[in-house]
Scaffold this active site. Structure first.
Site, PDB file in Angstrom:
ATOM      1  N   LYS A 174      49.803  38.636  48.688  1.00 36.44           N
ATOM      2  CA  LYS A 174      50.823  37.764  48.041  1.00 36.44           C
ATOM      3  C   LYS A 174      51.336  37.977  46.428  1.00 36.44           C
ATOM      4  O   LYS A 174      50.362  37.468  45.876  1.00 36.44           O
ATOM      5  CB  LYS A 174      51.192  36.915  48.674  1.00 36.44           C
ATOM      6  CG  LYS A 174      52.792  36.260  48.626  1.00 36.44           C
ATOM      7  CD  LYS A 174      52.681  34.674  47.961  1.00 36.44           C
ATOM      8  CE  LYS A 174      52.395  34.100  46.561  1.00 36.44           C
ATOM      9  NZ  LYS A 174      52.932  34.524  46.054  1.00 36.44           N
ATOM     10  N   GLU A 249      40.085  31.831  40.417  1.00 35.95           N
ATOM     11  CA  GLU A 249      39.218  32.313  38.371  1.00 35.95           C
ATOM     12  C   GLU A 249      40.859  31.880  37.990  1.00 35.95           C
ATOM     13  O   GLU A 249      42.367  31.972  38.410  1.00 35.95           O
ATOM     14  CB  GLU A 249      40.049  34.006  38.184  1.00 35.95           C
ATOM     15  CG  GLU A 249      39.528  34.606  37.180  1.00 35.95           C
ATOM     16  CD  GLU A 249      40.984  34.472  36.226  1.00 35.95           C
ATOM     17  OE1 GLU A 249      40.647  33.152  34.773  1.00 35.95           O
ATOM     18  OE2 GLU A 249      41.194  35.321  36.665  1.00 35.95           O
ATOM     19  N   CYS A 282      44.885  35.258  30.319  1.00 35.49           N
ATOM     20  CA  CYS A 282      44.015  33.486  30.225  1.00 35.49           C
ATOM     21  C   CYS A 282      42.999  33.471  29.605  1.00 35.49           C
ATOM     22  O   CYS A 282      42.509  32.385  29.386  1.00 35.49           O
ATOM     23  CB  CYS A 282      43.642  33.531  31.812  1.00 35.49           C
ATOM     24  SG  CYS A 282      42.602  34.877  32.459  1.00 35.49           S
ATOM     25  N   GLU A 382      46.954  24.863  27.963  1.00 35.46           N
ATOM     26  CA  GLU A 382      46.958  26.595  28.247  1.00 35.46           C
ATOM     27  C   GLU A 382      48.693  26.331  27.646  1.00 35.46           C
ATOM     28  O   GLU A 382      49.454  26.527  29.079  1.00 35.46           O
ATOM     29  CB  GLU A 382      46.301  27.123  29.456  1.00 35.46           C
ATOM     30  CG  GLU A 382      46.877  28.369  29.269  1.00 35.46           C
ATOM     31  CD  GLU A 382      46.104  28.871  30.219  1.00 35.46           C
ATOM     32  OE1 GLU A 382      45.512  30.671  30.577  1.00 35.46           O
ATOM     33  OE2 GLU A 382      46.515  28.547  31.447  1.00 35.46           O
TER      34      GLU A 382
END
Length: 477
Positions: A174, A249, A282, A382
């Site tokens: 997906k 992750e 990231c 973040e």
């Protein structure tokens, strides 16, 4: 506008069970470039059933035959690399030069690395000299649900799909519904490479729909997810009832420790790395920690780099940065830039609003804050945009403490000419990866983090082992 409503299930393109159209928005124009369909439970069930049916034969396929299919995929991917770069550039806004040199190229690199890893991997090995007749077997875990993000589409797709197939697993992918076009092109490549029907399946959908259906599905043996920590927590909870393996992750808030003896290019290198891919990585070094003796110079240099960073259209060749991926992402970045101002950080470049000449598209001004402390929102959250926070420090221990004072622990960076210090600091940093003096990690190095940055490792032998069960057998002669 491209019509991409079909899913790839059991070796063929099929219509969704229930129509549920979603437009794919070009972030440079804010207009639709394609239409996909979001999958329903019926689509997910069909894909999982196809993967389950295909698993026994693929599991028992000799490694040499799996390698033939992977090598064919590598050739097809290379032949269609420009198409892949164009798809990524359109769907998520990466400048075409970056899309060719890094985005699409990452996929090619991972396919090549996993082929090399598979060739050298021992799926059967003795426990040791003390127990030569106890045999350790590595076996594929089964049906894997793979949920990938929009920011580095092929990097993440190949880090999951390729080792899963190499291990003998079957998969349901997906991709992000925001940037699905590259994954649909990848499905075409899989089909052309001759993988058996059902080994690879693709169903588009959002996290609440297909993502939730996969993570809770009783016939899915493993979920591998890359994305936000918030979503990773939800996936883990949903997967708990079926006790499936979950590999995550997640986010990062990388600290870049620049000591007074760092080379003269350290600051420039750090700012550019932060702004790469419009800050949507990231592992970006978004907190620049600078020893006090170099602090003022570093702030001035970072501001100059930000002001000289060009912002431009994705279709243009060059080293500029493009838009961020969506209106929601743009709004989040603007909110966090304003939070930095409101909480007292010193804005030295960029700031709120769009760059001059870019009224249309989700373009963000390259932004640098100085005099940040580690309690500020911009140092904790973040941002996922071209926003750098600079924090001063006085001692090595203080720098390490600031870097580690984060819920994340993905990638940290160290800049020093003192080899002993570099090794000492690298050991002290609580992160899955540490890059020293601008040197990238080697191909096949494990990618993953500590703490809320996740619990898995991708790449090389570690990435292959993520998709394998370990079986011990006695009296093996």
């Amino acid at each position: 506008m491209l019509d991409k409503r079909q899913f790839f299930i059991d070796g063929r393109w099929v219509a969704p069970a229930v129509a549920h159209d979603l437009e794919v928005i070009d972030p440079a124009t804010e207009t639709a470039c394609a239409v996909i369909s979001l999958g329903s439970a019926a689509d997910t069930d069909a894909a999982v059933a196809a993967a389950r049916a295909a698993f026994p034969a693929w599991r028992d396929t000799p490694v040499d035959e799996r390698l033939v299919r992977l090598e064919a995929l590598a050739r097809i991917y290379a032949e269609r690399a420009d198409e892949m770069a164009a798809a990524i550039s359109q769907e998520m806004g990466a400048p075409i030069s970056l899309a060719k040199a890094a985005q699409a190229a990452a996929g090619a690199g991972h396919i090549k690395t996993f082929i090399r890893t598979l060739r050298g991997f021992a799926f059967e090995r003795p426990l040791g000299e003390h127990a030569p007749n106890t045999r350790i077997l590595y076996e594929p875990i089964g049906v894997c649900g793979l949920i990938t993000p929009w920011n580095w589409p092929m990097n993440q797709v190949t880090l999951k799909v390729i080792p899963a197939l190499a291990a003998g697993c079957t998969v349901v992918l997906k991709p992000s519904e925001i940037a699905p076009l590259s994954s649909m092109l990848f499905a075409e490549m899989i089909a052309a490479a001759g993988f058996p029907a059902g080994v690879f399946n693709l169903v588009n959908g959002d996290g609440a729909g297909v993502g939730t259906q996969l993570s809770g599905h009783p016939d899915v043996d493993m979920i591998s997810f890359t994305g936000s920590t918030r979503a990773g927590i939800a996936i883990s909870k949903n997967a708990a009832d079926t006790v499936k393996r979950v590999s995550l992750e997640l986010g990062g808030k990388g600290a870049n420790l620049i000591f007074a003896d760092a080379d003269e290019k350290a600051v420039v290198r750090g700012v550019r790395r932060c702004f790469n891919n419009s800050g949507q990585s990231c592992n970006a070094p978004t907190r620049m920690l600078v020893e006090r003796a170099r602090y003022d110079q570093a702030v001035a240099t970072a501001a100059d780099v930000a002001r000289s960073t060009a912002v431009g259209q994705p279709g243009q060749e060059g080293t500029h940065i493009g838009p961020v991926v969506s209106a929601a992402q743009f709004d989040k970045i603007q909110r966090l830039i304003q939070a930095g101002i409101d909480e007292g950080a010193r804005l030295v470049a960029g700031g709120p609003g769009k760059p001059e000449g870019h009224g249309t598209g989700y373009f963000v001004r390259p932004t640098v804050f100085a005099d940040v402390n580690n309690t500020m929102t911009i140092a904790r959250e973040e941002i996922f945009g071209p926003v750098l926070s600079i924090i001063p420090f006085d001692t090595e221990d203080e720098a390490i403490a600031i870097a580690n004072d984060s819920p994340y622990g993905l990638t940290h960076y160290v800049q020093t000419q003192d080899t002993a210090r570099a090794k000492r600091v690298a050991r002290a940093l609580r992160a899955g990866m540490v890059e020293v003096n601008g040197q990238s990690l080697g191909a096949g190095a494990p990618f993953g983090g500590y703490k809320q940055s996740g619990n898995g490792r991708e790449g090389g032998a570690w990435g292959l082992e993520e998709f394998l069960e370990v079986k011990a057998v006695s009296d093996w002669h």
